[in-house]
Design an enzyme around this catalytic site. Sequence first.
Site, short mmCIF file in Angstrom:
data_model
loop_
_atom_site.label_atom_id
_atom_site.label_comp_id
_atom_site.label_asym_id
_atom_site.label_seq_id
_atom_site.Cartn_x
_atom_site.Cartn_y
_atom_site.Cartn_z
N HIS A 146 6.03 -28.96 -13.35
CA HIS A 146 7.21 -28.10 -13.37
C HIS A 146 7.67 -27.91 -11.93
O HIS A 146 6.84 -27.70 -11.03
CB HIS A 146 6.85 -26.76 -14.01
CG HIS A 146 7.94 -25.73 -13.87
ND1 HIS A 146 9.26 -26.03 -14.14
CD2 HIS A 146 7.92 -24.44 -13.49
CE1 HIS A 146 9.99 -24.96 -13.93
NE2 HIS A 146 9.21 -23.97 -13.52
N CYS A 184 9.88 -21.36 -18.60
CA CYS A 184 9.77 -22.67 -17.94
C CYS A 184 8.80 -23.61 -18.66
O CYS A 184 8.82 -24.82 -18.42
CB CYS A 184 9.32 -22.50 -16.49
SG CYS A 184 10.42 -21.44 -15.55
N ASN A 209 14.83 -25.19 -9.56
CA ASN A 209 14.00 -24.88 -10.73
C ASN A 209 14.90 -24.85 -11.96
O ASN A 209 15.70 -23.92 -12.11
CB ASN A 209 13.30 -23.54 -10.50
CG ASN A 209 12.43 -23.13 -11.69
OD1 ASN A 209 12.45 -23.76 -12.74
ND2 ASN A 209 11.68 -22.05 -11.53
N1 ACO Z 1 16.84 -15.96 2.07
C1 ACO Z 1 16.31 -15.31 3.11
N2 ACO Z 1 15.36 -14.38 2.96
C2 ACO Z 1 14.92 -14.11 1.72
C3 ACO Z 1 15.44 -14.78 0.60
C4 ACO Z 1 16.43 -15.74 0.81
N3 ACO Z 1 16.99 -16.43 -0.19
N4 ACO Z 1 14.82 -14.32 -0.50
C5 ACO Z 1 13.93 -13.40 -0.08
N5 ACO Z 1 13.99 -13.28 1.25
C6 ACO Z 1 13.23 -12.40 2.14
C7 ACO Z 1 12.65 -11.22 1.40
O1 ACO Z 1 13.62 -10.20 1.29
C8 ACO Z 1 11.50 -10.85 2.31
O2 ACO Z 1 12.02 -10.10 3.39
P1 ACO Z 1 11.21 -8.83 3.98
O3 ACO Z 1 9.89 -9.40 4.44
O4 ACO Z 1 12.10 -8.36 5.06
O5 ACO Z 1 11.06 -7.91 2.82
C9 ACO Z 1 11.03 -12.19 2.86
O6 ACO Z 1 12.09 -13.11 2.62
C10 ACO Z 1 9.75 -12.71 2.25
O7 ACO Z 1 9.82 -12.56 0.86
P2 ACO Z 1 8.67 -13.06 -0.09
O8 ACO Z 1 9.05 -12.76 -1.49
O9 ACO Z 1 7.35 -12.53 0.39
O10 ACO Z 1 8.68 -14.62 0.20
P3 ACO Z 1 7.77 -15.75 -0.38
O11 ACO Z 1 7.17 -16.52 0.71
O12 ACO Z 1 6.84 -15.25 -1.43
O13 ACO Z 1 8.83 -16.71 -1.08
C11 ACO Z 1 9.60 -17.19 -3.31
C12 ACO Z 1 9.62 -16.21 -2.13
C13 ACO Z 1 10.25 -18.46 -2.85
C14 ACO Z 1 10.38 -16.60 -4.46
C15 ACO Z 1 8.14 -17.48 -3.70
O14 ACO Z 1 7.41 -16.28 -3.83
C16 ACO Z 1 8.05 -18.24 -4.99
O15 ACO Z 1 8.54 -19.34 -5.13
N6 ACO Z 1 7.37 -17.68 -5.98
C17 ACO Z 1 7.20 -18.31 -7.25
C18 ACO Z 1 8.19 -17.72 -8.16
C19 ACO Z 1 9.01 -18.75 -8.86
O16 ACO Z 1 8.95 -19.93 -8.64
N7 ACO Z 1 9.83 -18.23 -9.75
C20 ACO Z 1 10.69 -19.04 -10.49
C21 ACO Z 1 10.55 -18.80 -11.95
S1 ACO Z 1 8.93 -18.86 -12.53
C22 ACO Z 1 8.45 -20.35 -12.47
O17 ACO Z 1 9.20 -21.23 -12.71
C23 ACO Z 1 7.09 -20.56 -12.00
#
Ligand code: ACO
Length: 322
Positions: A249, A113, A279
């Site tokens: 970003h 990214c 993203n």
């Molecule tokens: N729909 C519904 N539920 C979901 C989904 C979805 N699409 N995806 C995950 N869940 C569930 C998980 O299974 C989990 O369930 P559980 O508690 O029963 O196990 C629950 O939601 C919570 O999951 P978390 O991973 O703890 O959720 P979080 O609040 O951290 O959000 C997210 C997840 C959006 C990915 C966040 O962590 C994030 O944005 N992280 C940054 C990573 C990122 O942006 N990556 C992109 C590439 S890198 C970059 O560009 C920076």
Amino acid sequence: MTYSRIVGTGRYLPERIMTNADLEKIVDTSDEWIRTRTGVERRHVCAEDQTTSDMCIEAAKVAMDDAGVTPEDIDMVITGTTTPDLIFPNISTIIQHKLGIPACTAFSLEAACTGFIYALTTADKFIKAGEAKCALVMGAECITKLIDWSDRNTCVLFGDGAGAVILKSSDKPGIISCHLGADGQYKDLLYYPFGASKNLAAAGTDAGKIMMTGNDVFKVAVKKLGQIASETLEDAGVTKEELDWLVPHQANIRIIQAMAKRLDMPMEKVILTVQDHGNTSAASVPMALDVGIRDGRLKPGQLILMEAFGGGFTWGSVLMRL
Ligand code: ACO
């Protein structure tokens, strides 16, 4: 002293739009979950036969037109991308040839990214060293081609697109300060399990899937972006109060809000595209810059901080006057 300055911008987004409602039909998710956790409402998805260079060419034509430059004026082409058309030849050579740019230095950078920030920083150095005068710099990604559409953890996050800028030598800045960083100790938190020299068989059951530990990525992103923003401002002798705009970003609205808070910037001073683009990895910063310039919010003379964070991890920021 020679500086570099952005004199034109452009973006291209594929025609097909996928909404959160479309994703509800594919995986166990909801519009509400996606909006509140990520800020994404819709994303553009490239056609099966569309490549990253196809999108770059469209974005580049708009940027060249905006800058009033012809292919003959350009003496350097750099693309930040993780999804080039082919392993070789390099995507920038494909773009250079198709745009009719005469033979010149042309290469790509793969920094996930952060690809565009790495590419822009590199072009700035070439221009400052007097080795280039007019660079076409792009960030572009067909990242949906890497997605496993049955994995709700990742398929809701990403979108495709291309952003381009024309960077010219100038006797005043322009680009004021660039900072890059990377630390491979975090590799396992975000990676794609195969490539040219680690083959598909080695990826086993993970093949065809972006591997991500989302909440750990989130924490490191906020920490590293905060550090690099402070370093960039300190290095330039600029206070956060002087900043006119943050062009971040667009990974996640909550990461962006955390960054704005660290910089004491109200969200009204942040360019947001995550709701419409998702993203788009290396494409997100140049596309957000183009959106802000074209809708008249970003104005000549204003002080702008751009930053990005991605797999590796890699991170970087660029402070500039428009
Ligand atoms: N729909 C519904 N539920 C979901 C989904 C979805 N699409 N995806 C995950 N869940 C569930 C998980 O299974 C989990 O369930 P559980 O508690 O029963 O196990 C629950 O939601 C919570 O999951 P978390 O991973 O703890 O959720 P979080 O609040 O951290 O959000 C997210 C997840 C959006 C990915 C966040 O962590 C994030 O944005 N992280 C940054 C990573 C990122 O942006 N990556 C992109 C590439 S890198 C970059 O560009 C920076």
